[in-house]
Design an enzyme around this catalytic site. Structure first.
Site: not given
Length: 369
Positions: A53, A301
């Site tokens: 903005e 993992l």
């Protein structure tokens, strides 16, 4: 209400913040005069810099346009709190904006409707474009995840052969996919707040895990799971200018101090089995401002993250070749006794990137928050 071309323009601007705004959301803003002329536009800058903005208001001022009575199209509710910058809703009010069309309410508890409320209280007409809201939420899924769930959006990336191998039996994997797919993978790295890997990948490949194939003004932070603090002190990953965070289950003061002396952040988060508490790690990463966590790890993992239900999305590159038996797989979890025990996925996108296929698949239901 109908999705307007001005809101579409604001969404296009928001995408320009893809690589720069983290940990802030990617937001675009378009200012339109009462006569329907675009008089200013902007998107969120780097953390600590102006929001969309303010950039749009500055753009209008630089062109000599008055913003009195104008309409602001914004892809996220204007903020109402003072952080590293001032409240955007106040900036719009002070600029004489008569109407704000927002795409979606900000999930940040410090905002959460207060920006719209303050605008209305000041006499600004506020409308919500729910159609654009879906696009804005998708663009900022990591930010929404961090604010609503308290964890990052976890995206697991892998490059495999058509028969599912990520590497040969001897660990060789460079390169399964072609240069176009590798560059595309770096673009996905660039949009993430952090990149996660395991110590096994560090020991075997000594990767840099930085963004090299695409231009980016910032590098993601690097995160390593290293249960026993086996990290070599000369590892490339420790030299990352963006910083390296190591999660461990070890309480080894000398190793910890040696790693900290090289600039690493070492965090002990052991679970009951002597491993790193992965769920706790995600909560900690969120608390440190991580919206999107990009995982580039080995099958161990990857398997642990999938087994514990911590993966939200898969980013897979499939090469048009077969590597046969003995290769390394994508993830080590199971064995499963029933097909229903598998991880259900929903296709998000299938595209050809160079000679390879890119598949984006979302774990079913993970985006419902």
């Amino acid at each position: 209400m109908t999705h307007s071309p001005f809101m579409q323009q604001a969404l296009d601007l928001a995408r320009q913040a893809l690589f720069i705004s983290n940990p802030n959301p990617r937001v675009g803003c378009v200012l339109v005069s009462a006569t329907g002329q675009v008089i200013g536009q902007g998107f969120t800058q780097q953390a600590g810099g102006p929001h969309a903005e303010v950039m749009a208001l500055r753009d209008a001022a630089a062109q000599g346009h008055s913003t009195q009575g104008a309409t602001a199209y914004v892809t996220l509710e204007p903020c109402s709190h003072t952080g590293r910058t001032g409240p955007c809703c106040h900036a719009l009010i002070d600029a004489g904006i008569a109407q704000v069309v927002g795409a979606i309410t900000d999930p940040n508890p410090q905002v959460a409707g207060q920006g719209f409320a303050k605008l209305r209280a000041a006499g600004v007409q506020v409308e919500v474009d729910t159609d654009a809201g879906l696009a804005s939420r998708e663009l900022n899924l990591g930010f929404f995840s961090r604010m609503v769930r308290g964890t990052p959006w976890v995206r697991m990336k892998a490059a495999t052969s058509l028969d599912g191998s990520t590497a040969l039996h001897n660990g060789r994997s460079q390169w399964i996919t072609g240069p176009a797919a590798r560059a595309d993978g770096h673009a996905w790295r660039a949009r993430a707040c952090a990149i996660l890997t395991g110590i096994g990948t560090v020991l075997q490949d000594n990767p840099r895990l930085n963004v090299r194939e695409v231009a980016t003004p910032r590098q993601p932070k690097l995160v390593v799971i290293d249960s026993h603090l086996d990290m070599p002190l000369d590892a490339h990953i420790l030299k990352a200018p963006s910083g390296c965070t190591i999660y461990t289950s070890s309480h080894n003061p000398s190793r910890t101090q040696a790693l900290q002396a090289l600039g690493a952040t070492v965090i002990a988060l052991p679970n009951a089995h002597g491993k790193v508490d992965l769920a706790a790690m995600l909560r900690d990463l969120a608390a440190r401002g991580t919206n999107e966590l990009h995982v580039e790890a080995g099958f161990k993992l990857n398997g642990s993250l999938l087994r514990e239900g911590l993966v939200d999305e898969l980013l897979l590159y499939l090469a048009p070749q077969l590597l046969g038996t003995g290769g390394m797989g994508l993830a080590n979890f199971g064995p499963l006794d029933e097909l229903a025990q598998g991880v259900p996925l929903q296709w998000q996108d299938v595209s050809r990137i160079g000679n390879d296929l890119r598949i984006v698949a979302r774990v079913a239901g993970r985006d419902q928050f």
